[in-house]
Design a protein around this motif. Structure first.
Motif, short mmCIF file in Angstrom:
data_model
loop_
_atom_site.label_atom_id
_atom_site.label_comp_id
_atom_site.label_asym_id
_atom_site.label_seq_id
_atom_site.Cartn_x
_atom_site.Cartn_y
_atom_site.Cartn_z
N THR A 60 48.09 89.48 56.73
CA THR A 60 47.34 89.29 57.97
C THR A 60 46.39 88.11 57.85
O THR A 60 45.73 87.94 56.84
CB THR A 60 46.53 90.57 58.28
OG1 THR A 60 47.43 91.67 58.34
CG2 THR A 60 45.79 90.45 59.59
N ILE A 61 46.32 87.32 58.91
CA ILE A 61 45.37 86.22 58.97
C ILE A 61 43.96 86.82 59.04
O ILE A 61 43.70 87.67 59.89
CB ILE A 61 45.62 85.33 60.21
CG1 ILE A 61 47.01 84.72 60.13
CG2 ILE A 61 44.55 84.25 60.34
CD1 ILE A 61 47.44 84.02 61.40
N PRO A 62 43.06 86.42 58.15
CA PRO A 62 41.70 86.99 58.19
C PRO A 62 40.94 86.54 59.43
O PRO A 62 41.33 85.58 60.09
CB PRO A 62 41.06 86.44 56.91
CG PRO A 62 41.84 85.22 56.58
CD PRO A 62 43.24 85.43 57.11
N ASP A 63 39.85 87.22 59.71
CA ASP A 63 39.02 86.87 60.86
C ASP A 63 38.25 85.60 60.55
O ASP A 63 37.19 85.62 59.94
CB ASP A 63 38.06 88.01 61.17
CG ASP A 63 37.22 87.74 62.40
OD1 ASP A 63 37.41 86.67 63.04
OD2 ASP A 63 36.37 88.58 62.73
N LEU A 64 38.78 84.48 60.95
CA LEU A 64 38.18 83.18 60.66
C LEU A 64 36.93 82.91 61.49
O LEU A 64 36.14 82.05 61.15
CB LEU A 64 39.20 82.06 60.87
CG LEU A 64 40.42 82.13 59.96
CD1 LEU A 64 41.44 81.09 60.37
CD2 LEU A 64 40.02 81.95 58.51
N SER A 65 36.74 83.65 62.56
CA SER A 65 35.54 83.44 63.38
C SER A 65 34.28 83.82 62.62
O SER A 65 33.21 83.30 62.91
CB SER A 65 35.64 84.21 64.69
OG SER A 65 35.69 85.60 64.44
N THR A 66 34.40 84.69 61.63
CA THR A 66 33.24 85.05 60.83
C THR A 66 33.25 84.38 59.46
O THR A 66 32.21 83.98 58.96
CB THR A 66 33.15 86.58 60.65
OG1 THR A 66 34.36 87.06 60.08
CG2 THR A 66 32.89 87.27 61.96
N ASP A 75 46.15 75.04 60.35
CA ASP A 75 47.61 75.00 60.34
C ASP A 75 48.12 75.85 59.18
O ASP A 75 47.91 75.53 58.02
CB ASP A 75 48.13 73.57 60.20
CG ASP A 75 49.64 73.46 60.43
OD1 ASP A 75 50.32 74.51 60.48
OD2 ASP A 75 50.13 72.33 60.55
N MET A 76 48.75 76.95 59.52
CA MET A 76 49.37 77.83 58.54
C MET A 76 50.82 78.08 58.93
O MET A 76 51.39 79.12 58.65
CB MET A 76 48.59 79.14 58.43
CG MET A 76 47.21 78.94 57.85
SD MET A 76 46.33 80.46 57.53
CE MET A 76 45.86 80.96 59.17
N VAL A 91 44.98 84.16 65.77
CA VAL A 91 44.19 82.96 65.50
C VAL A 91 43.00 83.01 66.45
O VAL A 91 43.15 83.43 67.61
CB VAL A 91 45.05 81.70 65.76
CG1 VAL A 91 44.23 80.44 65.65
CG2 VAL A 91 46.23 81.68 64.81
N PRO A 92 41.81 82.61 65.99
CA PRO A 92 40.67 82.61 66.92
C PRO A 92 41.00 81.87 68.21
O PRO A 92 41.62 80.81 68.19
CB PRO A 92 39.58 81.87 66.13
CG PRO A 92 39.94 82.10 64.70
CD PRO A 92 41.44 82.13 64.67
#
Length: 102
Positions: A60-66, A75-76, A91-92
């Motif tokens: 899972t893509i982590p919560d990048l907003s935090t 880009d992944m 994605v945020p």
């Protein structure tokens, strides 16, 4: 950090623990980096560009907003997996709308 196209074979968690917390650019595309992005921990307020396209990431893509609140480019894409789904999650919104608005 710019290490694209170098045939690096390493787990993301091992690679990530050597990244300085004040990093601004992290581009390690088109290698053989594997594993989950769960190791993407801590707050990286300086990170602006994160590119790990063309590796072997999963989970899972982590919560990048935090964890990376100031990221501008992400880009992944093109995670080469053998029979798995690659990355999942969202994605945020401010990043996913960039292409449409720019």
């Amino acid at each position: 950090i710019f290490l694209s196209n170098n045939s690096i074979k390493q787990a993301f968690s091992d690679l990530w623990k050597n990244v300085p917390p004040n990093i601004q650019v992290f581009i390690i595309s088109n290698n053989f980096i594997s594993g989950q992005l769960a190791a993407f921990s801590g707050v990286l307020t300086s990170l602006k560009i994160f590119n790990m396209a063309g590796n072997r990431l999963s989970g899972t893509i982590p919560d990048l907003s935090t964890s990376a609140p100031n990221i501008d480019q992400l880009d992944m894409s093109n995670q080469k997996q053998n029979g798995t789904a690659g990355l999942t999650g969202s994605v945020p919104e401010r990043l996913s709308n960039q292409k449409q608005n720019g």
